[in-house]
Design a protein around this motif. Sequence first.
Motif, mmCIF file in Angstrom:
data_model
loop_
_atom_site.group_PDB
_atom_site.id
_atom_site.type_symbol
_atom_site.label_atom_id
_atom_site.label_comp_id
_atom_site.label_asym_id
_atom_site.label_seq_id
_atom_site.Cartn_x
_atom_site.Cartn_y
_atom_site.Cartn_z
ATOM 1 N N SER A 333 28.884 9.422 -9.123
ATOM 2 C CA SER A 333 27.669 9.746 -9.888
ATOM 3 C C SER A 333 27.349 8.721 -10.969
ATOM 4 N N ASP A 336 24.545 6.051 -10.350
ATOM 5 C CA ASP A 336 23.203 6.651 -10.347
ATOM 6 C C ASP A 336 22.737 6.944 -11.766
ATOM 7 N N MET A 337 23.666 7.440 -12.588
ATOM 8 C CA MET A 337 23.327 7.737 -13.975
ATOM 9 C C MET A 337 23.012 6.462 -14.749
ATOM 10 N N LYS A 338 23.787 5.410 -14.510
ATOM 11 C CA LYS A 338 23.524 4.134 -15.171
ATOM 12 C C LYS A 338 22.131 3.623 -14.832
ATOM 13 N N ALA A 340 19.572 5.396 -13.815
ATOM 14 C CA ALA A 340 18.561 6.283 -14.407
ATOM 15 C C ALA A 340 18.376 5.989 -15.895
ATOM 16 N N VAL A 341 19.458 5.690 -16.597
ATOM 17 C CA VAL A 341 19.379 5.362 -18.018
ATOM 18 C C VAL A 341 18.646 4.034 -18.218
ATOM 19 N N ILE A 346 16.233 9.103 -18.062
ATOM 20 C CA ILE A 346 17.034 10.067 -18.791
ATOM 21 C C ILE A 346 17.656 9.368 -19.997
ATOM 22 N N ALA A 351 22.557 11.939 -20.177
ATOM 23 C CA ALA A 351 23.334 11.482 -19.027
ATOM 24 C C ALA A 351 24.821 11.685 -19.261
ATOM 25 N N LEU A 355 27.416 14.135 -17.079
ATOM 26 C CA LEU A 355 28.637 13.622 -16.459
ATOM 27 C C LEU A 355 29.870 14.375 -16.962
#
Length: 362
Positions: A333, A336-338, A340-341, A346, A351, A355
């Motif tokens: 994950s 994907d979070m990186k 999105a940030v 987000i 984020a 996590l």
Amino acid sequence: MPDKNKRPATLQEKAGIPPPDTVSAQSAQQVRNYRRIQPSAEALISGIIRGDKTALSRAITLIESTNPDHFEKATTVINGCLPHANRSVRIGITGVPGVGKSTFIEAFGSQLTAIGRKVAVLAVDPSSTLSHGSILGDKTRMEELVKDERAYIRPSASGEALGGVARKTREAIILCEAAGFDIIVIETVGVGQSETAVHSMTDFFLLLKISGAGDELQGIKRGIMEMADAIVINKADGDNIKRAQLAKTEFNRALHLFPAKDSGWQPTVSTCSAVEKTGIGAVWETISEYLRLTKSNGFFEKRRAAQNQYWMMETIERQLKERFFNNSDISASLDDMKRAVQQGEISPFAAARLLLEQYFKA
């Protein structure tokens, strides 16, 4: 096609005349074969207690490993060495680059081994933020001490650890003590970061300074100066002797402005020349006087107990972080979070919360 994500080498050499072979291929292969043999935890513990420097080095390499598969074995080695630890004097030495830390430590260590002490030097080298490599060249700057049978020098990379220490310095101290070294010297990277970490694992904190490098009192602020148990002005030789004496006077005046230490100790200021080996003996006399005072008033044991508690909390934080990033679900994950940030989809805080919630639900 070259890999754009590949990190650059730590050291690069331009093409030129290749150096001649100094080691036979057969000898090199024998060394490689020996290194492939992984001794058991029990063998490492036994070797360390016997004072085997090879076993000690291999054990420190093991505990420094970031491979999760090595964690259990490293823990076994540390636990096996614990009953033989806590029998040394731990000295932290810091100072800005160029102050002569390595030269001073060699002169200081040689003086200690000459009077029968066994000295282990844990020298921390700064890691590159680009290549993540370290030169680890401290042994080359301590040519005499490295050949001393009563001395052991272990350079380690600081990695991502702050405070001027390597991430496993505390555990390395335990192993060195179990190997019979009664003086442990921790040389920090000295890059101006907070030195709280090394201060929290040593009994005596020594700050090296030089004169003639700008305002002598520029660093007199609450922080590293306040933590120092002694200030030693190095390179007091040649034309620099008068400037060193002047700096000594200024530092002495300034130190009296600080509040009294809980130890009851008044920090001292002295001068020395590591190159000419003058004033080195006085440093050990100062440390010995400090130890007599703090052991008699109970501060020494009180400080050791507080350090153990501090490093328990630090270990919890470090292991939580390692387990978080080594979690397979989080790894899947995280990218994907990186992304999105970075794209503003987000906030970093939201984020991170998602996590962490994912990790604790797993």
